[in-house]
Scaffold this motif. Sequence first.
Motif, PDB file in Angstrom:
ATOM      1  N   LEU A 296       3.941   1.478  -1.155  1.00 38.10           N
ATOM      2  CA  LEU A 296       4.559   1.549  -2.476  1.00 38.10           C
ATOM      3  C   LEU A 296       3.582   2.110  -3.500  1.00 38.10           C
ATOM      4  N   ALA A 297       2.354   1.612  -3.478  1.00 38.72           N
ATOM      5  CA  ALA A 297       1.334   2.100  -4.417  1.00 38.72           C
ATOM      6  C   ALA A 297       1.063   3.589  -4.183  1.00 38.72           C
TER       7      ALA A 297
ATOM      8  N   THR B 180       4.397  14.374 -11.207  1.00 37.98           N
ATOM      9  CA  THR B 180       4.927  14.421 -12.573  1.00 37.98           C
ATOM     10  C   THR B 180       3.888  14.946 -13.544  1.00 37.98           C
ATOM     11  N   TRP B 181       2.657  14.476 -13.393  1.00 39.83           N
ATOM     12  CA  TRP B 181       1.572  14.930 -14.278  1.00 39.83           C
ATOM     13  C   TRP B 181       1.354  16.437 -14.148  1.00 39.83           C
TER      14      TRP B 181
ATOM     15  N   GLY C 286       4.078  10.231  -6.863  1.00 38.84           N
ATOM     16  CA  GLY C 286       5.071  10.565  -7.883  1.00 38.84           C
ATOM     17  C   GLY C 286       4.444  10.825  -9.242  1.00 38.84           C
ATOM     18  N   LEU C 287       3.482   9.985  -9.626  1.00 39.44           N
ATOM     19  CA  LEU C 287       2.799  10.178 -10.912  1.00 39.44           C
ATOM     20  C   LEU C 287       1.999  11.480 -10.931  1.00 39.44           C
ATOM     21  N   SER C 288       1.320  11.783  -9.824  1.00 41.35           N
ATOM     22  CA  SER C 288       0.525  13.020  -9.805  1.00 41.35           C
ATOM     23  C   SER C 288       1.423  14.255  -9.842  1.00 41.35           C
TER      24      SER C 288
ATOM     25  N   GLN D 106       0.836  -1.205   0.000  1.00 39.58           N
ATOM     26  CA  GLN D 106       0.000   0.000   0.000  1.00 39.58           C
ATOM     27  C   GLN D 106       0.867   1.250   0.000  1.00 39.58           C
TER      28      GLN D 106
ATOM     29  N   GLY E 224       3.107   5.810  -2.870  1.00 39.81           N
ATOM     30  CA  GLY E 224       4.276   6.566  -3.331  1.00 39.81           C
ATOM     31  C   GLY E 224       4.300   6.712  -4.843  1.00 39.81           C
ATOM     32  N   ILE E 225       3.957   5.642  -5.538  1.00 40.87           N
ATOM     33  CA  ILE E 225       3.906   5.700  -7.001  1.00 40.87           C
ATOM     34  C   ILE E 225       2.843   6.683  -7.462  1.00 40.87           C
ATOM     35  N   LEU E 226       1.675   6.656  -6.823  1.00 43.60           N
ATOM     36  CA  LEU E 226       0.605   7.591  -7.204  1.00 43.60           C
ATOM     37  C   LEU E 226       0.988   9.043  -6.918  1.00 43.60           C
TER      38      LEU E 226
END
Length: 153
Positions: free
Chosen positions: A10-11, A21-22, A17-19, A8, A13-15
């Motif tokens: 990790l998920a 970046t977006w 990072g993606l947001s 959870q 953190g990825i979200l």
Amino acid sequence: MDWSSSLQGLAGGILIGLSATWLMATLGRIAGISGIIGNLITVRPRGDSAWRITFLLGLISGPMLLMLLGGNLGNVAGAPGEVIGQPAGGVVLMLVAGLLVGVGTGLGSGCTSGHGVCGLARLSPRSLAATLTFLATAIVTVFVVGQLSGGGA
């Protein structure tokens, strides 16, 4: 080791990072919460409020939607059935802590999300210094509060 919590995290953190970046790729903006809120309140350039309001609504509605769907935010309260729990030091201490965070955000020209996530990703020396200061302050605060409360950190 609880793999579910790790996955959870990790998920999440990825979200994050993606947001971040977006937001940088589409609007050229840094996903620093203090800057997003501060500029929404104090500076109102034409056409710049919609994305800020949408971003903040997403921060609030995401966890609410997860709870409504029966998801788990993690038990940070330490008691079954509670999500957050009672304030450790009462409302006055929370207000003082919130004001200190606001002052620190102003002095540091940003918050942990702006410096720690976005600034470090851009290899900003200023953000590295700010993030190290945030971490050192947090470590000292936990130690001092632990000593004062008799818990020993």
